[in-house]
Write a protein that holds these residues in place. Structure first.
Motif, PDB file in Angstrom:
ATOM      1  N   PRO A 150     -22.727  23.498   1.466  1.00  0.00           N
ATOM      2  CA  PRO A 150     -21.683  22.547   1.816  1.00  0.00           C
ATOM      3  C   PRO A 150     -20.343  22.955   1.212  1.00  0.00           C
ATOM      4  O   PRO A 150     -20.297  23.776   0.297  1.00  0.00           O
ATOM      5  N   SER A 151     -19.286  22.357   1.713  1.00  0.00           N
ATOM      6  CA  SER A 151     -17.933  22.718   1.316  1.00  0.00           C
ATOM      7  C   SER A 151     -17.150  21.475   0.922  1.00  0.00           C
ATOM      8  O   SER A 151     -17.133  20.489   1.661  1.00  0.00           O
ATOM      9  N   SER A 152     -16.486  21.515  -0.207  1.00  0.00           N
ATOM     10  CA  SER A 152     -15.628  20.390  -0.590  1.00  0.00           C
ATOM     11  C   SER A 152     -14.451  20.275   0.375  1.00  0.00           C
ATOM     12  O   SER A 152     -13.951  19.182   0.636  1.00  0.00           O
ATOM     13  N   THR A 153     -14.043  21.393   0.954  1.00  0.00           N
ATOM     14  CA  THR A 153     -12.966  21.382   1.953  1.00  0.00           C
ATOM     15  C   THR A 153     -13.408  20.583   3.178  1.00  0.00           C
ATOM     16  O   THR A 153     -12.671  19.736   3.676  1.00  0.00           O
ATOM     17  N   ARG A 154     -14.618  20.835   3.652  1.00  0.00           N
ATOM     18  CA  ARG A 154     -15.136  20.100   4.805  1.00  0.00           C
ATOM     19  C   ARG A 154     -15.362  18.629   4.448  1.00  0.00           C
ATOM     20  O   ARG A 154     -15.115  17.736   5.271  1.00  0.00           O
ATOM     21  N   LEU A 155     -15.817  18.360   3.241  1.00  0.00           N
ATOM     22  CA  LEU A 155     -16.008  16.973   2.801  1.00  0.00           C
ATOM     23  C   LEU A 155     -14.690  16.208   2.847  1.00  0.00           C
ATOM     24  O   LEU A 155     -14.633  15.085   3.364  1.00  0.00           O
ATOM     25  N   LEU A 156     -13.622  16.823   2.343  1.00  0.00           N
ATOM     26  CA  LEU A 156     -12.309  16.173   2.395  1.00  0.00           C
ATOM     27  C   LEU A 156     -11.869  15.997   3.848  1.00  0.00           C
ATOM     28  O   LEU A 156     -11.357  14.942   4.224  1.00  0.00           O
ATOM     29  N   ALA A 157     -12.086  17.001   4.674  1.00  0.00           N
ATOM     30  CA  ALA A 157     -11.718  16.919   6.095  1.00  0.00           C
ATOM     31  C   ALA A 157     -12.438  15.753   6.774  1.00  0.00           C
ATOM     32  O   ALA A 157     -11.817  14.984   7.523  1.00  0.00           O
ATOM     33  N   ASP A 158     -13.729  15.606   6.499  1.00  0.00           N
ATOM     34  CA  ASP A 158     -14.505  14.519   7.104  1.00  0.00           C
ATOM     35  C   ASP A 158     -14.019  13.150   6.627  1.00  0.00           C
ATOM     36  O   ASP A 158     -13.947  12.202   7.418  1.00  0.00           O
ATOM     37  N   ARG A 159     -13.700  13.043   5.353  1.00  0.00           N
ATOM     38  CA  ARG A 159     -13.202  11.759   4.825  1.00  0.00           C
ATOM     39  C   ARG A 159     -11.853  11.401   5.448  1.00  0.00           C
ATOM     40  O   ARG A 159     -11.607  10.242   5.774  1.00  0.00           O
ATOM     41  N   LEU A 160     -10.999  12.389   5.630  1.00  0.00           N
ATOM     42  CA  LEU A 160      -9.694  12.143   6.266  1.00  0.00           C
ATOM     43  C   LEU A 160      -9.873  11.725   7.725  1.00  0.00           C
ATOM     44  O   LEU A 160      -9.221  10.786   8.189  1.00  0.00           O
ATOM     45  N   ALA A 161     -10.741  12.414   8.451  1.00  0.00           N
ATOM     46  CA  ALA A 161     -10.967  12.084   9.864  1.00  0.00           C
ATOM     47  C   ALA A 161     -11.520  10.670  10.009  1.00  0.00           C
ATOM     48  O   ALA A 161     -11.087   9.909  10.888  1.00  0.00           O
ATOM     49  N   ALA A 162     -12.477  10.289   9.163  1.00  0.00           N
ATOM     50  CA  ALA A 162     -13.042   8.940   9.216  1.00  0.00           C
ATOM     51  C   ALA A 162     -11.971   7.892   8.923  1.00  0.00           C
ATOM     52  O   ALA A 162     -11.942   6.838   9.566  1.00  0.00           O
ATOM     53  N   ALA A 163     -11.082   8.191   7.996  1.00  0.00           N
ATOM     54  CA  ALA A 163      -9.998   7.251   7.675  1.00  0.00           C
ATOM     55  C   ALA A 163      -9.030   7.106   8.847  1.00  0.00           C
ATOM     56  O   ALA A 163      -8.562   6.001   9.141  1.00  0.00           O
ATOM     57  N   VAL A 164      -8.735   8.201   9.538  1.00  0.00           N
ATOM     58  CA  VAL A 164      -7.850   8.112  10.716  1.00  0.00           C
ATOM     59  C   VAL A 164      -8.519   7.266  11.791  1.00  0.00           C
ATOM     60  O   VAL A 164      -7.866   6.430  12.421  1.00  0.00           O
ATOM     61  N   GLN A 165      -9.808   7.456  12.000  1.00  0.00           N
ATOM     62  CA  GLN A 165     -10.513   6.648  12.994  1.00  0.00           C
ATOM     63  C   GLN A 165     -10.442   5.159  12.639  1.00  0.00           C
ATOM     64  O   GLN A 165     -10.285   4.328  13.526  1.00  0.00           O
ATOM     65  N   ARG A 166     -10.545   4.826  11.366  1.00  0.00           N
ATOM     66  CA  ARG A 166     -10.447   3.421  10.940  1.00  0.00           C
ATOM     67  C   ARG A 166      -9.040   2.868  11.130  1.00  0.00           C
ATOM     68  O   ARG A 166      -8.861   1.708  11.485  1.00  0.00           O
ATOM     69  N   GLN A 167      -8.031   3.700  10.899  1.00  0.00           N
ATOM     70  CA  GLN A 167      -6.640   3.251  10.914  1.00  0.00           C
ATOM     71  C   GLN A 167      -6.030   3.223  12.319  1.00  0.00           C
ATOM     72  O   GLN A 167      -5.033   2.541  12.544  1.00  0.00           O
ATOM     73  N   ALA A 168      -6.577   3.955  13.252  1.00  0.00           N
ATOM     74  CA  ALA A 168      -5.968   4.114  14.586  1.00  0.00           C
ATOM     75  C   ALA A 168      -6.052   2.831  15.402  1.00  0.00           C
ATOM     76  O   ALA A 168      -6.993   2.042  15.274  1.00  0.00           O
TER      77      ALA A 168
END
Length: 191
Positions: A13-31
């Motif tokens: 696993p990648s901490s970079t991908r983990l951060l990317a996934d957390r950001l994407a989920a937050a955008v989905q919540r905020q949109a």
């Protein structure tokens, strides 16, 4: 709306991908409207990026990733920090992208690293790169050092950056890939 996440993590696993996934989920919540997310793992495109740099032609997977980026309403770009800057593979992906693909496109910049000393990578490397590509970079960038995971401050930055990107995505300039004109038609136009 279409959100494309470009993740340049090298490990699984990648901490970079983990951060990317957390950001994407937050955008989905905020949109304000549903957001379809597509993730581009740059690691999986390394060979095709190298071939594109040397021969000028993208392979099938790279071409699909380039089309996804060009057609997105917003981008999240996340890179690990190497030698106080973005990774070479991350930069190479954007080097082979059409020069007009990011014009007017909202972009959320983010990076991961082992120490907070590299947090300025957002301002001295990533923001100038995307300003040069004429993207609209959201004000809040997100940097996550090893000690930030699980900390309240990281969650707050993720939500703030996601809110900024979600607000800009409905206004995005969407560009499809360049139109391909058959060579015979180009020759006929010369006569």
């Amino acid at each position: 709306m279409r959100l494309v996440v470009v993740s340049a993590g090298l490990s699984v696993p990648s901490s970079t991908r983990l951060l990317a996934d957390r950001l994407a989920a937050a955008v989905q919540r905020q949109a304000s409207a549903p957001v379809d997310v597509e993730v581009v793992e740059v690691r999986d495109l390394a060979v095709e990026i190298a071939h594109n740099l040397t021969n000028g032609f993208p392979g099938k997977k790279l071409a699909a990733a380039q089309d996804a980026v060009a057609g997105a309403d917003g981008l999240i770009v996340v890179t690990p920090v190497f030698s106080a800057s973005y990774s070479g593979l991350f930069k190479s992906f954007f080097d082979v992208l059409d020069k007009e693909a990011l014009v007017g496109k909202p972009v959320l910049i983010a990076a991961t690293g082992g120490t907070g000393r590299h947090s300025l990578v957002l301002e001295h490397a990533l923001r100038p790169l995307f300003a040069y590509l004429r993207a609209v970079v959201v004000p809040t960038g997100v940097y996550a050092a090893s000690e930030d995971w699980g900390a309240e401050g990281l969650a707050e930055r993720i939500e703030r950056a996601a809110q900024e990107l979600a607000a800009l995505m409905p206004l995005a300039v969407r560009r499809e890939g360049p139109a391909v004109v058959p060579f015979a038609d180009q020759l006929a136009a010369l006569q």
